[in-house]
Design a protein around this motif. Structure first.
Motif, PDB file in Angstrom:
ATOM      1  N   HIS A 149       0.865  -1.173   0.000  1.00 48.93           N
ATOM      2  CA  HIS A 149       0.000   0.000   0.000  1.00 48.93           C
ATOM      3  C   HIS A 149       0.911   1.234   0.000  1.00 48.93           C
ATOM      4  O   HIS A 149       1.787   1.356   0.856  1.00 48.93           O
ATOM      5  CB  HIS A 149      -0.892   0.000   1.245  1.00 48.93           C
ATOM      6  N   THR A 150       0.696   2.116  -0.973  1.00 48.33           N
ATOM      7  CA  THR A 150       1.531   3.316  -1.099  1.00 48.33           C
ATOM      8  C   THR A 150       0.680   4.549  -0.852  1.00 48.33           C
ATOM      9  O   THR A 150      -0.361   4.721  -1.483  1.00 48.33           O
ATOM     10  CB  THR A 150       2.163   3.398  -2.504  1.00 48.33           C
ATOM     11  N   THR A 151       1.115   5.386   0.087  1.00 45.90           N
ATOM     12  CA  THR A 151       0.397   6.629   0.375  1.00 45.90           C
ATOM     13  C   THR A 151       1.360   7.640   1.001  1.00 45.90           C
ATOM     14  O   THR A 151       2.237   7.259   1.778  1.00 45.90           O
ATOM     15  CB  THR A 151      -0.796   6.390   1.333  1.00 45.90           C
ATOM     16  N   TRP A 164      -1.031   3.670  14.085  1.00 46.15           N
ATOM     17  CA  TRP A 164      -1.671   2.401  14.418  1.00 46.15           C
ATOM     18  C   TRP A 164      -1.789   2.239  15.924  1.00 46.15           C
ATOM     19  O   TRP A 164      -0.947   2.716  16.693  1.00 46.15           O
ATOM     20  CB  TRP A 164      -0.851   1.219  13.888  1.00 46.15           C
ATOM     21  N   LYS A 165      -2.825   1.539  16.327  1.00 42.54           N
ATOM     22  CA  LYS A 165      -3.008   1.159  17.724  1.00 42.54           C
ATOM     23  C   LYS A 165      -2.149  -0.071  18.025  1.00 42.54           C
ATOM     24  O   LYS A 165      -1.630  -0.720  17.117  1.00 42.54           O
ATOM     25  CB  LYS A 165      -4.489   0.890  17.993  1.00 42.54           C
ATOM     26  N   VAL A 182       4.745  -4.588   9.136  1.00 43.43           N
ATOM     27  CA  VAL A 182       3.978  -3.350   9.026  1.00 43.43           C
ATOM     28  C   VAL A 182       4.347  -2.594   7.760  1.00 43.43           C
ATOM     29  O   VAL A 182       3.477  -2.153   7.002  1.00 43.43           O
ATOM     30  CB  VAL A 182       4.220  -2.452  10.255  1.00 43.43           C
ATOM     31  N   ALA A 183       5.641  -2.448   7.507  1.00 45.37           N
ATOM     32  CA  ALA A 183       6.078  -1.591   6.414  1.00 45.37           C
ATOM     33  C   ALA A 183       7.521  -1.908   6.062  1.00 45.37           C
ATOM     34  O   ALA A 183       8.219  -2.617   6.788  1.00 45.37           O
ATOM     35  CB  ALA A 183       5.943  -0.120   6.822  1.00 45.37           C
ATOM     36  N   GLY A 184       7.964  -1.344   4.931  1.00 45.37           N
ATOM     37  CA  GLY A 184       9.355  -1.533   4.555  1.00 45.37           C
ATOM     38  C   GLY A 184       9.624  -1.051   3.152  1.00 45.37           C
ATOM     39  O   GLY A 184       8.800  -0.393   2.513  1.00 45.37           O
ATOM     40  N   ALA A 185      10.819  -1.406   2.666  1.00 38.34           N
ATOM     41  CA  ALA A 185      11.248  -1.009   1.328  1.00 38.34           C
ATOM     42  C   ALA A 185      12.247  -2.027   0.822  1.00 38.34           C
ATOM     43  O   ALA A 185      12.966  -2.654   1.602  1.00 38.34           O
ATOM     44  CB  ALA A 185      11.877   0.385   1.344  1.00 38.34           C
ATOM     45  N   GLY A 186      12.296  -2.197  -0.519  1.00 37.60           N
ATOM     46  CA  GLY A 186      13.318  -3.042  -1.108  1.00 37.60           C
ATOM     47  C   GLY A 186      12.973  -4.513  -1.109  1.00 37.60           C
ATOM     48  O   GLY A 186      11.811  -4.911  -1.018  1.00 37.60           O
ATOM     49  N   ASP A 187      14.039  -5.333  -1.175  1.00 38.22           N
ATOM     50  CA  ASP A 187      13.872  -6.774  -1.325  1.00 38.22           C
ATOM     51  C   ASP A 187      15.127  -7.448  -0.782  1.00 38.22           C
ATOM     52  O   ASP A 187      16.242  -7.088  -1.178  1.00 38.22           O
ATOM     53  CB  ASP A 187      13.688  -7.109  -2.806  1.00 38.22           C
ATOM     54  N   PHE A 215      -2.376  -5.668   4.529  1.00 40.39           N
ATOM     55  CA  PHE A 215      -3.179  -6.207   5.632  1.00 40.39           C
ATOM     56  C   PHE A 215      -3.055  -5.388   6.903  1.00 40.39           C
ATOM     57  O   PHE A 215      -3.923  -5.457   7.747  1.00 40.39           O
ATOM     58  CB  PHE A 215      -2.853  -7.686   5.887  1.00 40.39           C
ATOM     59  N   VAL A 216      -1.990  -4.563   7.096  1.00 42.50           N
ATOM     60  CA  VAL A 216      -1.992  -3.699   8.276  1.00 42.50           C
ATOM     61  C   VAL A 216      -2.806  -2.430   8.039  1.00 42.50           C
ATOM     62  O   VAL A 216      -3.040  -1.657   8.964  1.00 42.50           O
ATOM     63  CB  VAL A 216      -0.565  -3.312   8.746  1.00 42.50           C
ATOM     64  N   MET A 217      -3.224  -2.246   6.801  1.00 44.67           N
ATOM     65  CA  MET A 217      -4.134  -1.133   6.514  1.00 44.67           C
ATOM     66  C   MET A 217      -5.586  -1.572   6.672  1.00 44.67           C
ATOM     67  O   MET A 217      -6.499  -0.763   6.539  1.00 44.67           O
ATOM     68  CB  MET A 217      -3.901  -0.611   5.092  1.00 44.67           C
ATOM     69  N   ASP A 218      -5.781  -2.853   6.978  1.00 40.88           N
ATOM     70  CA  ASP A 218      -7.139  -3.379   7.123  1.00 40.88           C
ATOM     71  C   ASP A 218      -7.413  -3.770   8.569  1.00 40.88           C
ATOM     72  O   ASP A 218      -7.567  -2.925   9.426  1.00 40.88           O
ATOM     73  CB  ASP A 218      -7.359  -4.562   6.174  1.00 40.88           C
ATOM     74  N   ASP A 219      -7.387  -5.065   8.879  1.00 38.22           N
ATOM     75  CA  ASP A 219      -7.896  -5.539  10.161  1.00 38.22           C
ATOM     76  C   ASP A 219      -6.826  -6.027  11.133  1.00 38.22           C
ATOM     77  O   ASP A 219      -7.094  -6.169  12.324  1.00 38.22           O
ATOM     78  CB  ASP A 219      -8.884  -6.690   9.940  1.00 38.22           C
ATOM     79  N   VAL A 220      -5.623  -6.350  10.659  1.00 40.39           N
ATOM     80  CA  VAL A 220      -4.634  -6.970  11.540  1.00 40.39           C
ATOM     81  C   VAL A 220      -4.158  -5.995  12.607  1.00 40.39           C
ATOM     82  O   VAL A 220      -4.061  -6.318  13.786  1.00 40.39           O
ATOM     83  CB  VAL A 220      -3.446  -7.510  10.710  1.00 40.39           C
ATOM     84  N   VAL A 221      -3.832  -4.793  12.205  1.00 40.08           N
ATOM     85  CA  VAL A 221      -3.457  -3.739  13.144  1.00 40.08           C
ATOM     86  C   VAL A 221      -4.441  -2.596  12.935  1.00 40.08           C
ATOM     87  O   VAL A 221      -4.716  -2.212  11.805  1.00 40.08           O
ATOM     88  CB  VAL A 221      -2.014  -3.245  12.889  1.00 40.08           C
TER      89      VAL A 221
END
Length: 448
Positions: free
Chosen positions: A103-105, A111-112, A131-136, A421-427
Motif C-alpha cells: 500500500h503506497t500513500t 496504528w493502535k 507493518v512496512a518496509g522497502a526493497g527486497d 493487511f496492516v491497513m485493514d484488520d490486523v493492526v
C-alpha cells in the motif's frame, strides 16, 4: 487474563561480556578454545570448528565481522528445508517491490497496539506482523518493520534469518533469548541485535509485545560522534554480549529459516545450541536504553534529532542510513527563546515511531505505549494542536521529561510502503490521525 509461562531453559545464572563490536573469547568448558589456530586438525573435546561470517572475507580488516564456533555437531546436520505452511506465517512479507501486496500513500499513518491472539496463542516468530518496509532481501537492499505480540514459548523451535539483522525493541514483557552464542534476557527499555544467520529461540514468562527492524544490507553500529568527541550517546562499554553456553541434548528440534522473505523449515535430532566455545566479533548483543547519554542544547533552538541516535546501519552514501535507531528518553530541557517540542518538518528520511512507555513529547493523546506511526519522505508532521499552543505559551524554565517517557524512531532513507493487511484488520489504523493538526488551520496572520 495474563498468560503465565515458564522459559524452556534456565536463565538464573546469566553472564555477559562488555563492549560493542569487541573481539570476544569465551568458553563454557575450560580449554575448549583451541590455542594457536582457528581450525586445528582436532579440536579440544572432539569439537568441530565452524566459521560464522557476517561480512565478505575480503572486506577491510576494520569492517570484517566473523566468529569461530567450536561445536558438538556442525550446522549441516539437519534434514532438507521445505516451505512452511503458508497460512502459519502469512503476515511475514518482505518483497516491498510487489505492488499487489503493498500500500503506497503519502499520508501520515498511525496504528493502535497489536493485540494478542488469545484464542490461538502464538510464539515470537508466529506472531510477527510486517507493518512496512522497502526493497527486497534478494538484492540485499532495504528495510522491514515488524510488530510482535507473543504469548507462547518457542521451546524446541529454533529460528534463523538469512535476510538480515534484527533489531528488537520490547515494549511489554521480557524476552528470554537462547542463541548459539549464549543466553540473554531483554525487557522493556532494553534492545537487542540478532545478526543475520544467528540461530535463536525465544521464551516468555508472560505476554510480550514489541517492535522489530530488519536491515537487508550491512549491520548496525554505533554512530560516529564528530564534534561531540570521544564520549556520549551510546557508549561501547554498555553493550553486552552473551558468554558461551551450550546444551548437549538429543531430541527433536524444528529449524525455521526466513530466506528471501519466505519461511522454510527443517528438523534436526539434536540441539542447535551446541557451541561450547567461540571467539570473534560477530555476535548478538543487548543494550539498556537507560545508559544512553543524551546530548541537548543549553542555549537556544534544537540540535537535529540525529543527536538521539543509538545505532545506525549506514548505506554506501556517507551520512545516509538504511536505518537510524533513535530514542527520545527522559532528559532536561533548558533552552531559552525556543519552541521546545520537535519542530514541524519535512524530511528526506522516512520515520516510523513507536512508544515504549509514557507520553511522547509531541503527542499527548492517541499515541500510547505500543502504538506506532509512519511519516514518509517529505510528508509533513510535527506537534499536535494542543501541544503547539501549550509550548508556544509556556514559561521556559528548566523542565525534566520524566523517566516514564520513552519513545523511539526507525528512520530510513527509503520510501516506506505499508503492507495491505496492516491497513485493514490486523493492526487497527487510526483513520482520524490527521485530525490532531486540523485546528492549526485556525492560525491567523497578525500584522499589528
Amino acid at each position: 487474563m495474563e498468560t503465565k509461562l515458564k522459559p524452556t531453559r534456565d536463565f538464573t545464572d546469566l553472564k555477559y561480556g562488555e563492549g560493542f563490536g569487541n573481539h570476544f573469547c569465551t568458553e563454557a568448558l575450560p580449554g575448549a578454545l583451541p590455542k594457536g589456530q582457528n581450525s586445528p586438525q582436532q579440536c579440544p573435546y572432539n569439537l568441530v570448528a565452524e566459521q560464522f561470517s557476517g561480512t565478505a572475507f575480503t572486506v577491510p580488516r576494520a569492517s570484517n565481522q566473523r566468529t569461530w564456533l567450536y561445536k558438538i555437531k556442525p550446522s549441516v546436520c539437519h534434514t532438507p528445508f521445505k516451505p512452511c505452511d503458508p497460512t502459519k506465517y502469512k503476515y511475514i512479507k518482505n518483497n516491498f517491490l510487489n505492488a499487489e501486496e503493498m500500500h503506497t500513500t503519502p499520508n501520515q499513518l498511525r496504528w493502535k497496539p497489536l493485540p494478542y491472539n488469545k484464542a490461538e496463542p502464538k510464539d515470537w516468530v508466529e506472531s510477527l506482523v510486517t507493518v512496512a518496509g522497502a526493497g527486497d532481501p534478494q538484492i540485499k537492499q532495504g528495510i522491514a518493520i515488524y510488530l510482535y505480540s507473543a504469548n507462547k514459548n518457542m521451546g524446541n523451535t529454533v529460528f534463523y534469518n538469512s535476510d538480515g539483522d534484527f533489531l528488537v525493541v520490547p515494549q511489554e514483557g521480557t524476552l528470554f533469548i537462547t542463541t548459539e552464542l549464549g543466553k540473554m534476557t531483554v525487557g522493556p527499555r532494553e534492545i537487542c541485535v540478532l545478526p543475520r544467520g544467528l540461530k535463536f529461540s525465544i521464551d516468555l514468562e508472560q505476554e510480550s509485545r514489541g517492535y522489530v527492524c530488519e536491515v537487508f544490507k550491512g549491520h548496525f553500529k554505533i554512530p560516529d560522534l564528530g564534534p561531540i568527541g570521544a564520549n556520549g550517546l551510546a557508549n561501547p562499554r554498555d553493550f553486552q554480549a552473551p558468554v558461551a553456553w551450550y546444551e548437549n541434548v538429543e531430541a527433536d528440534f524444528t529449524l525455521l529459516n526466513k530466506f528471501q522473505g519466505k519461511m522454510f523449515q527443517s528438523t534436526t535430532k539434536s540441539s542447535p545450541f551446541n557451541v561450547v566455545a567461540w571467539h570473534g566479533n560477530y555476535a548478538p548483543c543487548k543494550y539498556n536504553l537507560d545508559n544512553f547519554n543524551t546530548m541537548n542544547t543549553v542555549s537556544f533552538d534544537h540540535p537535529d534529532p540525529s543527536i538521539f541516535t543509538v545505532l545506525t546501519c549506514p548505506t554506501d552514501e556517507p551520512g545516509v542510513a538504511v536505518c537510524d535507531f533513535a530514542i527520545f528518553p527522559p532528559r532536561w530541557m533548558v533552552a531559552e527563546h525556543t519552541f521546545r517540542p520537535p519542530y514541524y518538518h519535512r524530511n528526506i528520511m522516512s520515520e516510523y515511531m513507536g512508544n515504549i512507555q509514557g507520553v511522547y513529547d509531541a503527542k499527548e493523546g492517541g499515541f500510547g505505549p505500543g502504538c506506532g506511526s509512519l511519516h514518509n519522505i517529505m510528508t509533513a508532521h510535527g506537534p499536535e494542536t494542543d501541544v503547539f499552543h501549550k509550548a508556544s505559551n509556556s514559561e521556559l524554565s528548566p523542565v525534566k521529561y520524566p523517566y516514564e517517557n520513552l519513545a523511539f524512531m526507525f528512520e530510513s532513507s527509503y520510501f516506506i510502503n505499508t503492507t495491505k493487511f496492516v491497513m485493514d484488520d490486523v493492526v487497527n489504523v487510526d483513520h482520524d490521525y490527521f485530525q490532531c493538526w486540523q485546528k492549526l488551520e485556525d492560525l491567523k496572520l497578525q500584522t499589528n
